[in-house]
Design an enzyme around this catalytic site. Sequence first.
Site, mmCIF file in Angstrom:
data_model
loop_
_atom_site.group_PDB
_atom_site.id
_atom_site.type_symbol
_atom_site.label_atom_id
_atom_site.label_comp_id
_atom_site.label_asym_id
_atom_site.label_seq_id
_atom_site.Cartn_x
_atom_site.Cartn_y
_atom_site.Cartn_z
ATOM 1 N N GLU A 79 -7.443 85.492 -20.851
ATOM 2 C CA GLU A 79 -6.914 86.802 -21.221
ATOM 3 C C GLU A 79 -7.379 87.239 -22.604
ATOM 4 O O GLU A 79 -6.818 88.164 -23.199
ATOM 5 C CB GLU A 79 -5.379 86.772 -21.157
ATOM 6 C CG GLU A 79 -4.865 86.552 -19.732
ATOM 7 C CD GLU A 79 -3.357 86.458 -19.645
ATOM 8 O OE1 GLU A 79 -2.742 85.873 -20.560
ATOM 9 O OE2 GLU A 79 -2.796 86.966 -18.665
ATOM 10 N N HIS A 98 0.840 88.238 -26.747
ATOM 11 C CA HIS A 98 1.026 88.513 -25.313
ATOM 12 C C HIS A 98 1.905 87.421 -24.731
ATOM 13 O O HIS A 98 1.599 86.229 -24.849
ATOM 14 C CB HIS A 98 -0.317 88.540 -24.589
ATOM 15 C CG HIS A 98 -0.207 88.497 -23.098
ATOM 16 N ND1 HIS A 98 0.620 89.339 -22.392
ATOM 17 C CD2 HIS A 98 -0.811 87.696 -22.167
ATOM 18 C CE1 HIS A 98 0.520 89.069 -21.094
ATOM 19 N NE2 HIS A 98 -0.338 88.076 -20.940
ATOM 20 N N HIS A 100 4.855 86.258 -21.376
ATOM 21 C CA HIS A 100 5.381 86.497 -20.033
ATOM 22 C C HIS A 100 6.911 86.434 -20.114
ATOM 23 O O HIS A 100 7.556 85.811 -19.282
ATOM 24 C CB HIS A 100 4.844 85.454 -19.053
ATOM 25 C CG HIS A 100 3.358 85.484 -18.876
ATOM 26 N ND1 HIS A 100 2.714 84.655 -17.977
ATOM 27 C CD2 HIS A 100 2.383 86.207 -19.462
ATOM 28 C CE1 HIS A 100 1.402 84.876 -18.022
ATOM 29 N NE2 HIS A 100 1.183 85.812 -18.935
ATOM 30 N N TYR A 125 16.059 99.483 -34.430
ATOM 31 C CA TYR A 125 14.970 98.535 -34.654
ATOM 32 C C TYR A 125 13.941 98.574 -33.535
ATOM 33 O O TYR A 125 12.751 98.384 -33.767
ATOM 34 C CB TYR A 125 15.521 97.125 -34.862
ATOM 35 C CG TYR A 125 16.134 96.975 -36.225
ATOM 36 C CD1 TYR A 125 15.342 96.789 -37.345
ATOM 37 C CD2 TYR A 125 17.510 97.086 -36.402
ATOM 38 C CE1 TYR A 125 15.886 96.686 -38.603
ATOM 39 C CE2 TYR A 125 18.075 96.987 -37.660
ATOM 40 C CZ TYR A 125 17.254 96.786 -38.763
ATOM 41 O OH TYR A 125 17.803 96.704 -40.011
ATOM 42 N N HIS A 165 3.734 91.224 -15.078
ATOM 43 C CA HIS A 165 2.951 90.301 -15.905
ATOM 44 C C HIS A 165 3.605 90.064 -17.268
ATOM 45 O O HIS A 165 4.096 88.971 -17.523
ATOM 46 C CB HIS A 165 1.533 90.883 -16.064
ATOM 47 C CG HIS A 165 0.555 89.964 -16.704
ATOM 48 N ND1 HIS A 165 -0.805 90.111 -16.558
ATOM 49 C CD2 HIS A 165 0.712 88.895 -17.526
ATOM 50 C CE1 HIS A 165 -1.436 89.167 -17.247
ATOM 51 N NE2 HIS A 165 -0.522 88.415 -17.852
#
Length: 213
Positions: A79, A98, A100, A125, A165
């Site tokens: 990725e 990134h 999951h 926030y 994802h």
Amino acid sequence: MTAIISEETRLRDDIVAVGKSLFDRLFTFGSTGNISARLSSGELLMTPTNASLGSLDPARLSKFSAEGVHIGGDKPTKEAFLHQCMYCERKGAGAVVHLHSTHAVAVSIIDGLDQEDLLPPLTAYYAMRVGRLPLVAYYPPGDETLANAVAEKARDAHAVLLANHGPVVAGASLREAQYATEELEETAKLFLMLRGERIRPLTAEQRDALKGR
């Protein structure tokens, strides 16, 4: 004599520390998720393929040239292109996270949400650290055509959510990217907890007033 720690050594250690913190607090699990950060030279350090964020080795992080060529360390994550396309669109980005993360992935699977802005501004926030969260359509893991879809959304948002994802979040620094990703996950959790309830998110005026803070 005080030893001088190089920028790269410090950044490698920071990536390991952030990865362990996220893993230990269940923001990611197994070998899922990846982190990258950019050196002042434009070179990138990135977590390698099949590595747990909970047990990273700073010496084995993947290294890329400023042109995006793998030049050192372990084999990079499949990725890697997700990170590189975020840096291309977010010129001020110093890091990309990134994950999951469970609640964000759950939101990415819900049908009928506004695909240009999936989560309401439930907290100040969230509005400041994430802002708008567009959905990127589903692509199989490692499908490099996903890069174009991410790049299109990243032109106007520093955080995107990949369908089925997980989130991809850019920040000016590694800590900023980490904090924004955590705020996204916690807001996704709140959103799921409140489904079916009448909610009172920030108004458009309140949200606009937070821009730049």
